[in-house]
Scaffold this active site. Structure first.
Site, PDB file in Angstrom:
ATOM      1  N   CYS A 229      31.194 -29.033  39.134  1.00  0.00           N
ATOM      2  CA  CYS A 229      32.670 -28.980  39.183  1.00  0.00           C
ATOM      3  C   CYS A 229      33.433 -30.285  38.734  1.00  0.00           C
ATOM      4  O   CYS A 229      34.148 -30.216  37.865  1.00  0.00           O
ATOM      5  CB  CYS A 229      32.889 -29.022  40.854  1.00  0.00           C
ATOM      6  SG  CYS A 229      34.731 -29.289  41.258  1.00  0.00           S
TER       7      CYS A 229
ATOM      8  N   CYS B 250      35.593 -27.282  37.598  1.00  0.00           N
ATOM      9  CA  CYS B 250      36.889 -27.325  37.915  1.00  0.00           C
ATOM     10  C   CYS B 250      37.733 -28.403  37.563  1.00  0.00           C
ATOM     11  O   CYS B 250      38.937 -28.355  37.173  1.00  0.00           O
ATOM     12  CB  CYS B 250      36.958 -27.612  39.666  1.00  0.00           C
ATOM     13  SG  CYS B 250      35.560 -26.445  40.285  1.00  0.00           S
TER      14      CYS B 250
ATOM     15  N   LYS C  13      38.412 -28.306  33.746  1.00  0.00           N
ATOM     16  CA  LYS C  13      39.273 -27.221  33.407  1.00  0.00           C
ATOM     17  C   LYS C  13      40.522 -27.227  33.744  1.00  0.00           C
ATOM     18  O   LYS C  13      41.271 -26.775  33.091  1.00  0.00           O
ATOM     19  CB  LYS C  13      38.475 -26.162  33.976  1.00  0.00           C
ATOM     20  CG  LYS C  13      39.128 -24.730  33.856  1.00  0.00           C
ATOM     21  CD  LYS C  13      39.970 -24.495  35.051  1.00  0.00           C
ATOM     22  CE  LYS C  13      39.333 -24.300  36.476  1.00  0.00           C
ATOM     23  NZ  LYS C  13      38.311 -23.208  36.703  1.00  0.00           N
TER      24      LYS C  13
ATOM     25  N   TYR D 240      14.553 -36.245  37.810  1.00  0.00           N
ATOM     26  CA  TYR D 240      14.451 -34.687  38.043  1.00  0.00           C
ATOM     27  C   TYR D 240      13.213 -34.455  39.061  1.00  0.00           C
ATOM     28  O   TYR D 240      12.069 -35.006  38.904  1.00  0.00           O
ATOM     29  CB  TYR D 240      14.016 -34.365  36.711  1.00  0.00           C
ATOM     30  CG  TYR D 240      14.093 -32.742  36.613  1.00  0.00           C
ATOM     31  CD1 TYR D 240      15.408 -32.021  36.230  1.00  0.00           C
ATOM     32  CD2 TYR D 240      13.144 -32.061  36.820  1.00  0.00           C
ATOM     33  CE1 TYR D 240      15.657 -30.828  36.262  1.00  0.00           C
ATOM     34  CE2 TYR D 240      13.239 -30.486  36.794  1.00  0.00           C
ATOM     35  CZ  TYR D 240      14.399 -29.993  36.383  1.00  0.00           C
ATOM     36  OH  TYR D 240      14.584 -28.578  36.415  1.00  0.00           O
TER      37      TYR D 240
ATOM     38  N   TYR E  22      35.710 -15.569  34.405  1.00  0.00           N
ATOM     39  CA  TYR E  22      36.759 -16.343  34.644  1.00  0.00           C
ATOM     40  C   TYR E  22      36.748 -17.776  33.814  1.00  0.00           C
ATOM     41  O   TYR E  22      37.685 -18.169  33.152  1.00  0.00           O
ATOM     42  CB  TYR E  22      37.168 -16.638  36.143  1.00  0.00           C
ATOM     43  CG  TYR E  22      36.131 -17.570  36.932  1.00  0.00           C
ATOM     44  CD1 TYR E  22      36.072 -19.023  36.545  1.00  0.00           C
ATOM     45  CD2 TYR E  22      35.035 -17.192  37.153  1.00  0.00           C
ATOM     46  CE1 TYR E  22      35.136 -19.718  37.186  1.00  0.00           C
ATOM     47  CE2 TYR E  22      34.049 -17.884  37.603  1.00  0.00           C
ATOM     48  CZ  TYR E  22      34.219 -19.260  37.838  1.00  0.00           C
ATOM     49  OH  TYR E  22      33.029 -20.038  38.308  1.00  0.00           O
TER      50      TYR E  22
ATOM     51  N   GLU F 127      39.641 -18.358  31.377  1.00  0.00           N
ATOM     52  CA  GLU F 127      40.451 -19.717  31.405  1.00  0.00           C
ATOM     53  C   GLU F 127      40.294 -20.709  30.204  1.00  0.00           C
ATOM     54  O   GLU F 127      41.253 -21.131  29.815  1.00  0.00           O
ATOM     55  CB  GLU F 127      39.888 -20.459  32.776  1.00  0.00           C
ATOM     56  CG  GLU F 127      40.067 -19.841  34.037  1.00  0.00           C
ATOM     57  CD  GLU F 127      39.291 -20.623  35.248  1.00  0.00           C
ATOM     58  OE1 GLU F 127      39.931 -20.334  36.122  1.00  0.00           O
ATOM     59  OE2 GLU F 127      38.216 -21.147  34.818  1.00  0.00           O
TER      60      GLU F 127
ATOM     61  N   ARG G 215      34.975  -8.925  36.246  1.00  0.00           N
ATOM     62  CA  ARG G 215      34.101  -8.303  37.091  1.00  0.00           C
ATOM     63  C   ARG G 215      33.826  -8.991  38.733  1.00  0.00           C
ATOM     64  O   ARG G 215      33.910 -10.080  38.808  1.00  0.00           O
ATOM     65  CB  ARG G 215      32.503  -8.058  36.733  1.00  0.00           C
ATOM     66  CG  ARG G 215      31.559  -7.175  37.484  1.00  0.00           C
ATOM     67  CD  ARG G 215      30.254  -6.982  36.806  1.00  0.00           C
ATOM     68  NE  ARG G 215      30.446  -6.398  35.318  1.00  0.00           N
ATOM     69  CZ  ARG G 215      30.784  -5.067  35.040  1.00  0.00           C
ATOM     70  NH1 ARG G 215      30.758  -4.210  36.019  1.00  0.00           N
ATOM     71  NH2 ARG G 215      30.792  -4.872  33.758  1.00  0.00           N
ATOM     72  N   GLY G 216      34.005  -8.014  39.714  1.00  0.00           N
ATOM     73  CA  GLY G 216      34.090  -8.766  40.997  1.00  0.00           C
ATOM     74  C   GLY G 216      35.586  -8.873  41.631  1.00  0.00           C
ATOM     75  O   GLY G 216      35.696  -8.869  42.704  1.00  0.00           O
TER      76      GLY G 216
ATOM     77  N   GLY H  35      27.895 -15.651  31.840  1.00  0.00           N
ATOM     78  CA  GLY H  35      27.325 -15.913  33.081  1.00  0.00           C
ATOM     79  C   GLY H  35      26.554 -17.127  33.473  1.00  0.00           C
ATOM     80  O   GLY H  35      26.335 -17.764  32.551  1.00  0.00           O
TER      81      GLY H  35
ATOM     82  N   GLU I 187      30.316 -18.680  44.410  1.00  0.00           N
ATOM     83  CA  GLU I 187      30.174 -19.746  43.478  1.00  0.00           C
ATOM     84  C   GLU I 187      31.385 -20.423  43.241  1.00  0.00           C
ATOM     85  O   GLU I 187      31.961 -20.637  42.302  1.00  0.00           O
ATOM     86  CB  GLU I 187      29.556 -19.229  42.048  1.00  0.00           C
ATOM     87  CG  GLU I 187      28.253 -18.665  42.312  1.00  0.00           C
ATOM     88  CD  GLU I 187      27.801 -18.252  40.893  1.00  0.00           C
ATOM     89  OE1 GLU I 187      28.304 -18.436  39.778  1.00  0.00           O
ATOM     90  OE2 GLU I 187      26.614 -17.670  40.925  1.00  0.00           O
TER      91      GLU I 187
ATOM     92  N   HIS J 126      63.394 -19.726  50.062  1.00  0.00           N
ATOM     93  CA  HIS J 126      64.235 -19.180  48.641  1.00  0.00           C
ATOM     94  C   HIS J 126      64.790 -20.205  48.041  1.00  0.00           C
ATOM     95  O   HIS J 126      65.422 -21.021  48.521  1.00  0.00           O
ATOM     96  CB  HIS J 126      65.271 -18.013  49.046  1.00  0.00           C
ATOM     97  CG  HIS J 126      65.895 -17.516  48.218  1.00  0.00           C
ATOM     98  ND1 HIS J 126      65.384 -16.321  47.328  1.00  0.00           N
ATOM     99  CD2 HIS J 126      67.160 -17.699  47.569  1.00  0.00           C
ATOM    100  CE1 HIS J 126      66.045 -16.050  46.338  1.00  0.00           C
ATOM    101  NE2 HIS J 126      67.303 -16.877  46.686  1.00  0.00           N
TER     102      HIS J 126
ATOM    103  N   GLU K 290      57.923 -16.259  48.522  1.00  0.00           N
ATOM    104  CA  GLU K 290      58.693 -15.577  49.420  1.00  0.00           C
ATOM    105  C   GLU K 290      58.878 -13.848  49.260  1.00  0.00           C
ATOM    106  O   GLU K 290      58.952 -13.142  49.930  1.00  0.00           O
ATOM    107  CB  GLU K 290      60.227 -16.099  49.376  1.00  0.00           C
ATOM    108  CG  GLU K 290      60.759 -15.448  47.946  1.00  0.00           C
ATOM    109  CD  GLU K 290      62.303 -15.992  48.143  1.00  0.00           C
ATOM    110  OE1 GLU K 290      62.940 -15.560  49.354  1.00  0.00           O
ATOM    111  OE2 GLU K 290      62.798 -16.338  47.158  1.00  0.00           O
TER     112      GLU K 290
END
Length: 718
Positions: free
Chosen positions: A280, A285, A288, A352, A421, A425, A447-448, A513, A562, A693, A698
């Protein structure tokens, strides 16, 4: 007389002993007392008149010297120090005077002990308290206004423990003070909360929290023997330094556990790596959204002339400058995470990790140095990495979302492969900053997600310059010419046919994916099972794997959304369940999310297709409308391209099971509705909410067109 009046002035929170003193002449007071009472408007026509009640704090001062106690309480040192004598009791009501005790020197020292619950009444209270303690597993003697009491009551509620609460301040008259005196006699504790578990006195707020952080509270409540201490190096090791893992590690450390985090980023095929924080923060995120914002700024500049701004020429985007600024911001976050771990006393291991057995891992650092570490419990929070297609040239010549945000050169003409996405994006913000972008799609978009919305997103992007190759899959990537960027040729074939296609671009971005990072963890040595199809870790509702001391959260866990906030929430709750005795589980239903395509898409709950599949088409009603965001009106763009709909179950009073919004600021709009949808809002609840408004949000409060009616959802006017 001065001390007597100071004595009368003392205030109490536990009980009120009302005193009535009338027509005490001011000449019997020292000048200092007169001045003090004039400040409070109690002197009238040369006489002192009590127009308020004054009280004696029996809980704190019943056994203290009256003069020193009152003096300390009032913080007054300049008044007359003359002490009370027995004759002053004659000036008080008999109910008060009879409770004064005179010392051998003739001075009054204290109220008599019959103010405490002794005698017949006091013994009855003691017996009642003993009975309550014996009858209830957990009992808390409390006061409603006390923040420490409320904190302890909230703790037991969070743990799912039923408790008996006795609120001393809600008792009538002096009864609460009498109960507290009895509790002091029983426990030696003068404050609340006063907690007893299985007849054992635990103590107050801090005492209870200490037992809780030592993971002893629930075993004590359940009557279980304390678990023996383990002999491992750590209580808890988290493998993976993403958002979920970091949240769990800090929460566990806060509960007094010895915690370590292992995090090591394997470089991408083109050599990209990053710091602490996971997908992320580094390659998801955050960068992006920043690059999406860059595209929105470009759109605003394009709209500017419609709002009276005279721009001689439309400026171009500086890719190198954008990347530098984004990466500098990310590095500041990396550093912040390291500092946060240090502050939380979590050991950070840039190594690791792979399992040796269920309680042991082997780690290796960037220099190749290995070591083994043991722990009582483990959390797998390693997330996932982009999947590459099994075609020639993919890993050697293409990049992924792991690379695009730090790409050191202008990407040139870009082809995004995939309909996720991430693909949409990336194509969206690249196009928005002036880079020629296209998308190769095997079948459907997103998809989804709700397919009506997905198609609307694709149509909107295409209208704004993104080219789509629909129904094609790549078969090979060939380098035609070296360079930064290079010239590449992508060969493709039809998904459902024999036709072939060649597309020449400079950068190929793969977004088909993601795969979990489980294949190098040596999970077979631990007994942890993974999905045969996805490779993700199988967990139960408590995020526990098939090996009891190993847990998994986030993108690596099978069937979990995810999403970063989901992993953070799950990590915090897991730590509380493991080390604080909580029983609260993560609710993975009705989670809001947003896709940051050029026209943003926010949703909560079920797609229209899934709702029909679950409830049946005859039990679903869909309310919807198209609209144009006001900010797009003057530039005359995107007319009726924005859209919102509510998917409702008729048989459940039109409960909203699907919320869908396509328009600007989708994340902000969707987050606001998330609470209502999670709490089971109905269409009537939304209708009865007054909108703001003019806003895009709204539109949900005025939805009156159903799909079943066949009436056009095109909106006219405001």
């Amino acid at each position: 007389m001065t001390t007597l009046l100071r004595h009368i002035q003392v205030r109490t929170l536990s009980s009120i002993l009302r005193l009535e003193v009338n027509a005490v002449h001011s000449h019997s007071l020292s000048s200092a007392v007169v001045r003090q009472f004039r400040k409070t408007n109690l002197l009238s026509s040369g006489s002192l008149k009590f127009n308020k009640y004054y009280t004696w704090n029996r809980c704190q001062y019943s056994s203290c010297n009256v003069d020193s106690a009152v003096k300390t309480r009032l913080g007054v040192n300049n008044l007359c120090d003359r002490q009370l004598t027995k004759k002053h009791s004659n000036l008080l009501p008999s109910a008060v005077g009879s409770r004064l005790i005179t010392g051998k020197d003739g001075f009054i020292r204290q109220f008599s002990s019959n103010m405490a619950p002794t005698g017949t009444g006091g013994e009855a209270i003691k017996a009642k308290i003993d009975s309550l303690i014996n009858e209830n597993t957990v009992i808390v003697f409390s006061k409603t206004f006390c923040p420490f009491c409320n904190k302890i009551k909230a703790l037991f509620k969070d743990l799912g423990v039923e408790i008996k609460v006795v609120e001393l301040d809600t008792m009538e008259g002096d009864e609460g003070a009498a109960w507290q005196e009895a509790l002091i006699a029983k426990s030696g504790q003068r404050t609340v909360p006063n907690v007893f578990i299985r007849g054992q006195h635990i103590g107050g707020c801090d005492d209870t929290l200490k037992v809780h952080t030592q993971n002893k509270l629930l075993p004590m409540i359940k009557g279980e023997a304390e678990a023996p201490a383990h002999s491992y190096e750590y209580d808890f090791i988290v493998i993976g330094g993403g958002s979920g893992g970091l949240a769990a590690s800090k929460a566990a450390a806060k509960l007094g556990k010895k915690v370590a985090v292992c995090d090591f980023v394997q470089p991408t095929p083109v050599g990209t790596s990053w710091g602490l924080g996971g997908t992320c923060v580094n390659v998801g995120c955050i960068p992006k959204k920043l690059m999406h914002q860059a595209a929105l700024v470009g759109q605003s500049m394009s709209d500017a002339p419609s709002y009276g701004w005279n721009l001689p020429t439309l400026p171009s985007n500086d890719w190198a400058g954008l990347v530098e600024n984004v990466q500098n911001y990310i590095k500041s976050l990396n550093w912040g995470y390291r500092v946060a771990l240090k502050d939380a006393t979590v050991t950070y291991l840039n190594e690791y990790a792979r399992f040796v057995d269920k309680n042991t891992i082997e780690t290796v650092n960037k220099k190749g140095k290995k070591r083994t570490i043991t722990s009582d419990k483990f959390l797998i929070a390693v997330g996932g990495r982009p999947r590459y297609p099994n075609i020639p040239g993919a890993t050697e010549l293409a990049i992924t979302s792991d690379d695009i945000f730090s790409l050191p050169y202008h990407p040139g003409k870009v082809l995004c492969i995939g309909a996720s996405y991430i693909a949409l994006e990336c194509a969206g913000f690249l196009s928005g900053i002036g880079i020629e972008s296209s998308v190769m799609v095997r079948s459907i978009f997103l998809r989804g997600f709700d397919q009506q919305i997905a198609d609307m997103i694709g149509d909107h992007m295409e209208e704004h310059g993104v080219k789509f190759y629909r129904g094609w899959v790549p078969t090979e990537i060939i380098k035609l010419e070296e360079g930064t960027p290079p010239r590449l040729l992508v060969k493709a074939k039809e998904t459902n046919g024999d036709e072939t296609l060649e597309v020449e671009v400079n950068t190929v971005l793969i977004a088909i994916g993601r795969d979990p990072c489980t294949n190098t963890l040596n999970l077979e040595s631990t007994g942890v099972n993974t999905s045969a199809k996805s490779g993700k870790v199988l967990t139960n509702e408590s995020d526990q794997t098939t090996t009891p001391n190993i847990y998994a959260i986030g993108d690596v866990a099978e069937g979990r959304p995810e999403l970063t906030p989901v992993a953070i929430h799950a990590g915090n709750l897991l730590a509380k369940r493991l080390f604080a005795g909580s029983t609260t589980l993560t609710d993975y239903n009705k989670i809001p999310t947003t896709v940051f395509t050029p026209l943003e898409y926010g949703c909560i709950g079920m797609s229209e297709e899934d709702a029909i599949k679950k409830y049946g088409e005859e039990d679903i009603e869909v309310y919807h409308t198209n609209f144009q965001a006001l900010e797009a009106a003057l530039p005359k763009r995107d007319e009726n391209k924005a859209y919102c709909k509510l998917v409702c179950v008729k048989s459940e009073k039109e409960r909203v099971v699907g919320f869908h919004y396509l328009g600007p600021n989708a994340g902000e709009v969707t987050q606001g509705f998330a609470v209502a949808i999670k709490l089971g809002a109905t269409k009537n609840d939304i209708d009865s909410t007054i909108g703001i408004h003019p806003t895009t949000a709204e539109n949900f409060t005025t939805l009156n067109i159903t799909k079943s009616s066949g009436v056009s959802a095109t909106k006219t006017g405001c």
